[in-house]
Scaffold this motif. Structure first.
Motif, PDB file in Angstrom:
ATOM      1  N   GLY A   1     -15.538 -37.329  46.758  1.00  0.00           N
ATOM      2  CA  GLY A   1     -14.604 -38.437  46.580  1.00  0.00           C
ATOM      3  C   GLY A   1     -13.897 -38.358  45.249  1.00  0.00           C
ATOM      4  N   ILE A   2     -12.952 -39.233  45.051  1.00  0.00           N
ATOM      5  CA  ILE A   2     -12.063 -39.168  43.889  1.00  0.00           C
ATOM      6  C   ILE A   2     -12.818 -39.349  42.569  1.00  0.00           C
ATOM      7  CG2 ILE A   2     -11.324 -41.582  43.736  1.00  0.00           C
ATOM      8  CD1 ILE A   2      -8.891 -38.699  43.756  1.00  0.00           C
ATOM      9  N   SER A   3     -13.862 -40.172  42.558  1.00  0.00           N
ATOM     10  CA  SER A   3     -14.564 -40.432  41.298  1.00  0.00           C
ATOM     11  C   SER A   3     -15.524 -39.318  40.906  1.00  0.00           C
ATOM     12  CB  SER A   3     -15.312 -41.765  41.379  1.00  0.00           C
ATOM     13  OG  SER A   3     -16.216 -41.752  42.462  1.00  0.00           O
ATOM     14  N   ALA A   4     -15.978 -38.507  41.867  1.00  0.00           N
ATOM     15  CA  ALA A   4     -16.937 -37.447  41.563  1.00  0.00           C
ATOM     16  C   ALA A   4     -16.328 -36.055  41.599  1.00  0.00           C
ATOM     17  CB  ALA A   4     -18.098 -37.507  42.558  1.00  0.00           C
ATOM     18  N   SER A   5     -15.119 -35.937  42.055  1.00  0.00           N
ATOM     19  CA  SER A   5     -14.522 -34.617  42.282  1.00  0.00           C
ATOM     20  C   SER A   5     -14.116 -33.933  40.983  1.00  0.00           C
ATOM     21  CB  SER A   5     -13.300 -34.754  43.178  1.00  0.00           C
ATOM     22  OG  SER A   5     -12.698 -33.492  43.349  1.00  0.00           O
ATOM     23  N   PRO A   6     -14.384 -32.621  40.887  1.00  0.00           N
ATOM     24  CA  PRO A   6     -13.894 -31.880  39.727  1.00  0.00           C
ATOM     25  C   PRO A   6     -12.384 -31.646  39.776  1.00  0.00           C
ATOM     26  CG  PRO A   6     -15.040 -30.406  41.232  1.00  0.00           C
ATOM     27  CD  PRO A   6     -15.217 -31.794  41.765  1.00  0.00           C
ATOM     28  N   TYR A   7     -11.761 -31.920  40.909  1.00  0.00           N
ATOM     29  CA  TYR A   7     -10.328 -31.665  41.083  1.00  0.00           C
ATOM     30  C   TYR A   7      -9.441 -32.796  40.577  1.00  0.00           C
ATOM     31  CZ  TYR A   7     -11.741 -27.848  44.093  1.00  0.00           C
ATOM     32  OH  TYR A   7     -12.295 -26.706  44.564  1.00  0.00           O
ATOM     33  N   LEU A   8     -10.006 -33.906  40.186  1.00  0.00           N
ATOM     34  CA  LEU A   8      -9.221 -35.091  39.840  1.00  0.00           C
ATOM     35  C   LEU A   8      -8.196 -34.830  38.743  1.00  0.00           C
ATOM     36  CD1 LEU A   8      -8.641 -38.046  40.348  1.00  0.00           C
ATOM     37  CD2 LEU A   8     -10.449 -38.607  38.717  1.00  0.00           C
ATOM     38  N   THR A   9      -8.515 -34.012  37.763  1.00  0.00           N
ATOM     39  CA  THR A   9      -7.572 -33.776  36.663  1.00  0.00           C
ATOM     40  C   THR A   9      -6.267 -33.143  37.127  1.00  0.00           C
ATOM     41  OG1 THR A   9      -8.593 -31.650  36.170  1.00  0.00           O
ATOM     42  CG2 THR A   9      -9.371 -33.543  34.920  1.00  0.00           C
ATOM     43  N   LEU A  10      -6.324 -32.419  38.239  1.00  0.00           N
ATOM     44  CA  LEU A  10      -5.114 -31.775  38.742  1.00  0.00           C
ATOM     45  C   LEU A  10      -4.078 -32.785  39.227  1.00  0.00           C
ATOM     46  CD1 LEU A  10      -6.594 -28.697  40.607  1.00  0.00           C
ATOM     47  CD2 LEU A  10      -5.324 -28.711  38.469  1.00  0.00           C
ATOM     48  N   VAL A  11      -4.481 -34.030  39.410  1.00  0.00           N
ATOM     49  CA  VAL A  11      -3.545 -35.076  39.836  1.00  0.00           C
ATOM     50  C   VAL A  11      -2.417 -35.224  38.810  1.00  0.00           C
ATOM     51  CG1 VAL A  11      -3.357 -37.565  40.238  1.00  0.00           C
ATOM     52  CG2 VAL A  11      -5.240 -36.307  41.224  1.00  0.00           C
ATOM     53  N   LEU A  12      -2.690 -34.942  37.558  1.00  0.00           N
ATOM     54  CA  LEU A  12      -1.681 -35.063  36.499  1.00  0.00           C
ATOM     55  C   LEU A  12      -0.534 -34.071  36.649  1.00  0.00           C
ATOM     56  CD1 LEU A  12      -4.109 -35.243  33.456  1.00  0.00           C
ATOM     57  CD2 LEU A  12      -2.885 -37.154  34.499  1.00  0.00           C
ATOM     58  N   ILE A  13      -0.809 -32.944  37.256  1.00  0.00           N
ATOM     59  CA  ILE A  13       0.146 -31.853  37.304  1.00  0.00           C
ATOM     60  C   ILE A  13       1.403 -32.200  38.093  1.00  0.00           C
ATOM     61  CG2 ILE A  13       0.482 -29.487  38.129  1.00  0.00           C
ATOM     62  CD1 ILE A  13      -1.264 -29.812  35.576  1.00  0.00           C
ATOM     63  N   VAL A  14       1.238 -32.795  39.255  1.00  0.00           N
ATOM     64  CA  VAL A  14       2.376 -32.998  40.157  1.00  0.00           C
ATOM     65  C   VAL A  14       3.494 -33.819  39.515  1.00  0.00           C
ATOM     66  CG1 VAL A  14       3.104 -33.906  42.389  1.00  0.00           C
ATOM     67  CG2 VAL A  14       0.958 -32.654  42.205  1.00  0.00           C
ATOM     68  N   PRO A  15       3.239 -35.037  39.051  1.00  0.00           N
ATOM     69  CA  PRO A  15       4.361 -35.804  38.499  1.00  0.00           C
ATOM     70  C   PRO A  15       4.936 -35.212  37.210  1.00  0.00           C
ATOM     71  CG  PRO A  15       2.320 -37.068  38.353  1.00  0.00           C
ATOM     72  CD  PRO A  15       2.018 -35.828  39.109  1.00  0.00           C
ATOM     73  N   ILE A  16       4.089 -34.650  36.373  1.00  0.00           N
ATOM     74  CA  ILE A  16       4.581 -34.089  35.114  1.00  0.00           C
ATOM     75  C   ILE A  16       5.506 -32.908  35.377  1.00  0.00           C
ATOM     76  CG2 ILE A  16       3.890 -32.841  33.025  1.00  0.00           C
ATOM     77  CD1 ILE A  16       1.390 -34.689  32.986  1.00  0.00           C
ATOM     78  N   PHE A  17       5.077 -31.995  36.247  1.00  0.00           N
ATOM     79  CA  PHE A  17       5.910 -30.833  36.503  1.00  0.00           C
ATOM     80  C   PHE A  17       7.129 -31.146  37.343  1.00  0.00           C
ATOM     81  CE2 PHE A  17       2.617 -28.401  34.600  1.00  0.00           C
ATOM     82  CZ  PHE A  17       3.363 -27.459  33.922  1.00  0.00           C
ATOM     83  N   MET A  18       7.036 -32.127  38.197  1.00  0.00           N
ATOM     84  CA  MET A  18       8.233 -32.512  38.943  1.00  0.00           C
ATOM     85  C   MET A  18       9.268 -33.095  37.979  1.00  0.00           C
ATOM     86  SD  MET A  18       8.181 -31.405  41.906  1.00  0.00           S
ATOM     87  CE  MET A  18       9.579 -32.244  42.623  1.00  0.00           C
TER      88      MET A  18
END
Length: 184
Positions: free
Chosen positions: A87-104
């Motif tokens: 889930g979102i609170s335990a996932s190691p992938y959560l930090t990647l959420v920052l990438i999409v809006p910043i790079f767009m």
């Protein structure tokens, strides 16, 4: 100039995805767990998405459609793995959420960055609502692999952000130099 950022982001994302996909495939080979196979397939699908976007960009030379394809692949590669890694609170992938809006925002402008930020926040919000209402997300990663995946995810996020900022600054400096030359 934005094309340079797009190609760099796609290359780093594809390499990171390849690392994750290979690791998850190895994990599946040793465990034969169906969830590990699903995780590996998701990772390989995101690599195909990044490479397909790079191929599309090389063929069409159209930054905006390629940037939107990248954002779609990156959102998929962030949100879906969160659903199978606790889930979102335990996932190691959560930090990647920052990438999409910043790079767009860097690649396609503020309006697209804001739009993809809304999409990303909506997806994360849905997962948070699902978690708070009692939905249990499976954890496909063994405890011994958690630190590795968190490290790779943080390293990827940091690398992409630094790359984007450096390329943006370099392009900004070159633009200012051209303006100064034209004025003189």
């Amino acid at each position: 100039q934005r094309a340079v950022i797009l190609v760099g982001v796609l290359a780093i994302s594809a390499l990171s995805g390849l690392s994750m996909a290979t690791s998850l495939t190895i994990l599946y080979c040793f465990s034969s767990e169906p969830l590990h196979l699903k995780a590996a397939l998701i990772a390989w699908l995101t690599v195909v998405g990044y490479l397909g976007t790079l191929w599309y960009f090389q063929r069409r030379q159209a930054v905006l459609p390629a940037a939107n394809l990248y954002a779609l692949a990156a959102t998929f590669s962030t949100i879906v793995p969160c659903m199978i890694t606790g889930g979102i609170s335990a996932s190691p992938y959560l930090t990647l959420v920052l990438i999409v809006p910043i790079f767009m925002a860097l690649i396609a402008g503020r309006a697209y960055g804001f739009s993809w930020a809304v999409v990303t926040i909506f997806c994360v919000g849905l997962l948070l609502i699902a978690e708070s209402s009692g939905t249990q997300f499976p954890q496909v990663l063994p405890d011994t692999w958690q630190a590795y995946f968190k490290f790779v995810t943080w390293l990827t996020t940091l690398g992409l952000l630094v790359l984007g900022i450096l390329v943006y600054e370099k392009n900004f400096e070159e633009l200012n130099e051209r303006i100064a030359v034209e004025r003189s």
